[in-house]
Design an enzyme around this catalytic site. Sequence first.
Site, PDB file in Angstrom:
ATOM      1  N   TYR A 143       0.811  -1.217   0.000  1.00  0.00           N
ATOM      2  CA  TYR A 143       0.000   0.000   0.000  1.00  0.00           C
ATOM      3  C   TYR A 143       0.847   1.271   0.000  1.00  0.00           C
ATOM      4  O   TYR A 143       0.362   2.347  -0.331  1.00  0.00           O
ATOM      5  CB  TYR A 143      -0.934   0.033   1.213  1.00  0.00           C
ATOM      6  N   LYS A 194       3.414 -15.126   2.400  1.00  0.00           N
ATOM      7  CA  LYS A 194       3.441 -15.995   1.219  1.00  0.00           C
ATOM      8  C   LYS A 194       4.891 -16.265   0.846  1.00  0.00           C
ATOM      9  O   LYS A 194       5.370 -15.906  -0.234  1.00  0.00           O
ATOM     10  CB  LYS A 194       2.684 -15.352   0.059  1.00  0.00           C
ATOM     11  N   ASP A 226      -3.101 -17.700   2.031  1.00  0.00           N
ATOM     12  CA  ASP A 226      -4.284 -18.330   1.442  1.00  0.00           C
ATOM     13  C   ASP A 226      -4.797 -19.458   2.333  1.00  0.00           C
ATOM     14  O   ASP A 226      -6.008 -19.629   2.520  1.00  0.00           O
ATOM     15  CB  ASP A 226      -3.999 -18.817   0.023  1.00  0.00           C
ATOM     16  N   ASP A 250      -5.272  -6.771   5.892  1.00  0.00           N
ATOM     17  CA  ASP A 250      -6.494  -6.116   5.449  1.00  0.00           C
ATOM     18  C   ASP A 250      -7.556  -7.166   5.109  1.00  0.00           C
ATOM     19  O   ASP A 250      -8.712  -7.078   5.535  1.00  0.00           O
ATOM     20  CB  ASP A 250      -6.173  -5.255   4.224  1.00  0.00           C
ATOM     21  N   ASP A 254     -10.877  -8.668   7.875  1.00  0.00           N
ATOM     22  CA  ASP A 254     -12.289  -8.584   7.486  1.00  0.00           C
ATOM     23  C   ASP A 254     -12.929  -9.969   7.438  1.00  0.00           C
ATOM     24  O   ASP A 254     -14.101 -10.133   7.791  1.00  0.00           O
ATOM     25  CB  ASP A 254     -12.437  -7.887   6.133  1.00  0.00           C
TER      26      ASP A 254
END
Length: 369
Positions: A143, A194, A226, A250, A254
Amino acid sequence: MPKNKKLLILAGDGIGPEVMRQVSRVIEWLAKKRAISFDVGEGLVGGCSLDKHGVPLTDATMAQAMEADAVLLGAVGGPKWDNLPFEKKPERGLLRLRKDMELFANLRPALVFDALVDASTLKPDLVRGLDLMIVRELTGGVYFGSPRGIETLPDGSRRGINTQVYTTAEIVRVARVAFELARKRNRKLCSVEKANVMESGVLWREEVTKLHAEYKDVELSHMYADNCAMQLVRYPKQFDVIVTDNLFGDLLSDCAAMLTGSLGMLPSASLGAPDATGRRKALYEPVHGSAPDIAGKDLANPLAALLSFAMMLRYSFDLSADADLIDRAVQEVLSSGVRTGDIATPGSSKVSTTTMGDAVLTALDRLAA
């Protein structure tokens, strides 16, 4: 607690002012019943600041935030400001607060209250008793990395560029927060990245593993992002504290939020590095957003804001007993069947924002007696 602890309230947009009004009532209750007082300031952020000052956050309000011991934010944004240029959007005010205050560690608890087990879309036995914490790195990664942008290629097509980048220092400081939290909870930490396809993930895993030498009393595991997303919906109670980067945090926070059944119930904290006195800059906010469709109607759920305030008591002012009191009051109110519309169930008592605040204050009176 030392007197004159500085608290800045930025109610913001949409339902922000309504839920913050209920927090102010609890602040008044603490002053009267627990002799805990705050030097409370107020300011504008987001769309309301744009309307009055032409910017989503003024330098003066930013200076107030830097001086405060903690900042409590309601919500920012709404359709009224959707068509503004990127740099003028209400959310830029929140991003500036995070950046200038150097709030690198975002704490997102996912807690399922017994009375709300049926609100989750997962089977009750999977979420009953769930209490996990996601620690998300907040100021680095894809980001914020450079180079970034959109460029036009020689053939006239376009290419969007974002860069995922982390340094040792950025990884270690957020991992240290996570290890410290795990040490105070159930001494289990899962680090998520990852590393199988990303060099930044390899570095992340290596640095967290090195730091583990200082926290041998904490059980450390590693998981690909994942797989972590899958495990959160398969068997979430395997986790206690999860630490991960900005992008994965992020997404996963959620995902974890919806295990609880309602964003209206979830608090968050964003912490900076401790200074020489041990004080951290900190911002606390409910996760639910500005909910413009119900703004001004006394329908919003104030519990996430109240639980964010409880986190503030715990992490910024070392007032764990008072934080526990608020948590217990919320639990008691929910157990009694009182609900705002977002968490209402058949047979429950559906109430307004203000009435929910009344119920929490009544529970506090009873618990503190």
